[in-house]
Design a protein around this motif. Sequence first.
Motif, PDB file in Angstrom:
ATOM      1  N   ARG A   1       0.851  -1.186   0.000  1.00 11.24           N
ATOM      2  CA  ARG A   1       0.000   0.000   0.000  1.00 11.24           C
ATOM      3  C   ARG A   1       0.890   1.241   0.000  1.00 11.24           C
ATOM      4  O   ARG A   1       2.006   1.217   0.513  1.00 11.24           O
ATOM      5  CB  ARG A   1      -0.894   0.009   1.235  1.00 11.24           C
ATOM      6  CG  ARG A   1      -1.942  -1.077   1.178  1.00 11.24           C
ATOM      7  CD  ARG A   1      -2.974  -0.870   2.266  1.00 11.24           C
ATOM      8  NE  ARG A   1      -4.122  -1.685   2.016  1.00 11.24           N
ATOM      9  CZ  ARG A   1      -4.400  -2.790   2.700  1.00 11.24           C
ATOM     10  NH1 ARG A   1      -3.619  -3.179   3.678  1.00 11.24           N
ATOM     11  NH2 ARG A   1      -5.480  -3.495   2.416  1.00 11.24           N
TER      12      ARG A   1
ATOM     13  N   CYS B   1       0.837   5.602   0.635  1.00 10.87           N
ATOM     14  CA  CYS B   1       0.133   6.786   1.127  1.00 10.87           C
ATOM     15  C   CYS B   1       0.772   8.013   0.486  1.00 10.87           C
ATOM     16  O   CYS B   1       1.971   8.240   0.640  1.00 10.87           O
ATOM     17  CB  CYS B   1       0.223   6.882   2.647  1.00 10.87           C
ATOM     18  SG  CYS B   1      -0.667   8.306   3.305  1.00 10.87           S
TER      19      CYS B   1
ATOM     20  N   CYS C   1       1.114  12.092   0.041  1.00 12.30           N
ATOM     21  CA  CYS C   1       0.974  13.382   0.732  1.00 12.30           C
ATOM     22  C   CYS C   1       1.566  14.448  -0.191  1.00 12.30           C
ATOM     23  O   CYS C   1       2.633  15.006   0.082  1.00 12.30           O
ATOM     24  CB  CYS C   1       1.718  13.364   2.064  1.00 12.30           C
ATOM     25  SG  CYS C   1       1.299  11.989   3.158  1.00 12.30           S
TER      26      CYS C   1
ATOM     27  N   CYS D   1      -3.675   5.420  -0.506  1.00 14.36           N
ATOM     28  CA  CYS D   1      -4.509   6.278   0.334  1.00 14.36           C
ATOM     29  C   CYS D   1      -3.920   7.676   0.311  1.00 14.36           C
ATOM     30  O   CYS D   1      -2.863   7.919  -0.257  1.00 14.36           O
ATOM     31  CB  CYS D   1      -4.610   5.729   1.752  1.00 14.36           C
ATOM     32  SG  CYS D   1      -3.076   5.696   2.680  1.00 14.36           S
TER      33      CYS D   1
ATOM     34  N   GLY E   1      -2.815  11.056   2.582  1.00 15.95           N
ATOM     35  CA  GLY E   1      -2.409  11.519   3.901  1.00 15.95           C
ATOM     36  C   GLY E   1      -1.993  12.975   3.842  1.00 15.95           C
ATOM     37  O   GLY E   1      -2.051  13.605   2.788  1.00 15.95           O
TER      38      GLY E   1
ATOM     39  N   LEU F   1      -7.587  16.225   4.960  1.00 22.26           N
ATOM     40  CA  LEU F   1      -7.593  15.394   3.758  1.00 22.26           C
ATOM     41  C   LEU F   1      -8.345  16.079   2.621  1.00 22.26           C
ATOM     42  O   LEU F   1      -8.025  15.884   1.452  1.00 22.26           O
ATOM     43  CB  LEU F   1      -8.218  14.028   4.052  1.00 22.26           C
ATOM     44  CG  LEU F   1      -7.388  13.084   4.908  1.00 22.26           C
ATOM     45  CD1 LEU F   1      -8.144  11.771   5.136  1.00 22.26           C
ATOM     46  CD2 LEU F   1      -6.042  12.810   4.268  1.00 22.26           C
TER      47      LEU F   1
ATOM     48  N   MET G   1      -9.505   7.015  -1.895  1.00 20.60           N
ATOM     49  CA  MET G   1      -8.220   7.130  -1.203  1.00 20.60           C
ATOM     50  C   MET G   1      -8.394   7.746   0.191  1.00 20.60           C
ATOM     51  O   MET G   1      -7.700   7.360   1.130  1.00 20.60           O
ATOM     52  CB  MET G   1      -7.253   7.981  -2.025  1.00 20.60           C
ATOM     53  CG  MET G   1      -6.795   7.332  -3.314  1.00 20.60           C
ATOM     54  SD  MET G   1      -5.898   8.464  -4.412  1.00 20.60           S
ATOM     55  CE  MET G   1      -4.393   8.722  -3.466  1.00 20.60           C
ATOM     56  N   MET G   2      -9.331   8.685   0.314  1.00 19.57           N
ATOM     57  CA  MET G   2      -9.565   9.376   1.586  1.00 19.57           C
ATOM     58  C   MET G   2     -10.317   8.518   2.593  1.00 19.57           C
ATOM     59  O   MET G   2     -10.254   8.787   3.790  1.00 19.57           O
ATOM     60  CB  MET G   2     -10.397  10.642   1.345  1.00 19.57           C
ATOM     61  CG  MET G   2      -9.723  11.700   0.540  1.00 19.57           C
ATOM     62  SD  MET G   2     -10.875  13.001   0.031  1.00 19.57           S
ATOM     63  CE  MET G   2     -11.261  13.773   1.600  1.00 19.57           C
ATOM     64  N   THR G   3     -11.053   7.540   2.120  1.00 21.25           N
ATOM     65  CA  THR G   3     -11.959   6.786   2.986  1.00 21.25           C
ATOM     66  C   THR G   3     -11.529   5.329   3.117  1.00 21.25           C
ATOM     67  O   THR G   3     -10.770   4.983   4.009  1.00 21.25           O
ATOM     68  CB  THR G   3     -13.405   6.902   2.455  1.00 21.25           C
ATOM     69  OG1 THR G   3     -13.448   6.450   1.085  1.00 21.25           O
ATOM     70  CG2 THR G   3     -13.911   8.330   2.532  1.00 21.25           C
TER      71      THR G   3
ATOM     72  N   ARG H   1      -9.483   3.295   1.428  1.00 18.24           N
ATOM     73  CA  ARG H   1      -8.059   2.942   1.363  1.00 18.24           C
ATOM     74  C   ARG H   1      -7.292   3.425   2.593  1.00 18.24           C
ATOM     75  O   ARG H   1      -6.372   2.762   3.056  1.00 18.24           O
ATOM     76  CB  ARG H   1      -7.416   3.483   0.088  1.00 18.24           C
ATOM     77  CG  ARG H   1      -7.965   2.893  -1.184  1.00 18.24           C
ATOM     78  CD  ARG H   1      -7.698   1.390  -1.308  1.00 18.24           C
ATOM     79  NE  ARG H   1      -8.279   0.901  -2.544  1.00 18.24           N
ATOM     80  CZ  ARG H   1      -9.370   0.153  -2.605  1.00 18.24           C
ATOM     81  NH1 ARG H   1     -10.007  -0.205  -1.521  1.00 18.24           N
ATOM     82  NH2 ARG H   1      -9.834  -0.250  -3.760  1.00 18.24           N
ATOM     83  N   GLY H   2      -7.672   4.572   3.126  1.00 19.56           N
ATOM     84  CA  GLY H   2      -7.027   5.049   4.352  1.00 19.56           C
ATOM     85  C   GLY H   2      -7.305   4.134   5.520  1.00 19.56           C
ATOM     86  O   GLY H   2      -6.395   3.776   6.280  1.00 19.56           O
TER      87      GLY H   2
ATOM     88  N   GLY I   1     -14.213   3.549   7.073  1.00 16.01           N
ATOM     89  CA  GLY I   1     -13.888   3.723   5.667  1.00 16.01           C
ATOM     90  C   GLY I   1     -15.040   3.616   4.690  1.00 16.01           C
ATOM     91  O   GLY I   1     -14.911   3.992   3.540  1.00 16.01           O
TER      92      GLY I   1
END
Length: 136
Positions: free
Chosen positions: A9, A11, A13, A38, A40, A52, A74-76, A78-79, A90
Motif C-alpha cells: 500500500r 500513502c 501526501c 490512500c 495523507g 484530507l 483514497m480518503m476513505t 483505502r485510508g 472507511g
Amino acid sequence: QIVSQRRCRVCFCPRSNHNLSVGRPAIAKCLQLGIDACLGTDSLASNTDLSLFSEAHYILENYCDVAPESLLVMMTMRGAEALKEGHRFGALAAGKRSTFLSISLPGSPSASQLAEHIIRQGHKGEWTWINCPQLS
C-alpha cells in the motif's frame, strides 16, 4: 511495478512533497497499476494543516489525470485499510462504525460531478460530523 507485484500500500501526501521540494508523486500511475493508495497529510512539520479535503483539493488543482472519485476512495476506504481499520471504518456498511461526514452541496450536482463537489465543499469547510460518538 514492484510495489504492485508485492501488493504494498502507498500513502500519498503531495502537498508535503511540494512544500519540501522532493518531487511530484506519480499518483495516476500508481492507480493505473492497481496499487491500493490512500491519501495523507504527512504532518504539520511539512504541511499547513491536516485536512484530507485540502490534500484532495490540491490534487484536483494540480493533477488532471486523477479522478475525483479515486480521491474519495483514497480518503476513505483505502485510508482505513492502510491503518488496518477497514473492518471498522472507511465505508458505510453493515458492521462498521456509523460515524460519517455530511457535506453541504450547493444545488444538485450531476452524478459525474458529485465527487468533485464533495471535495471542493469539504475543502471550504462545509462539512459536519454525523453520529460521532467517542472513537475508541
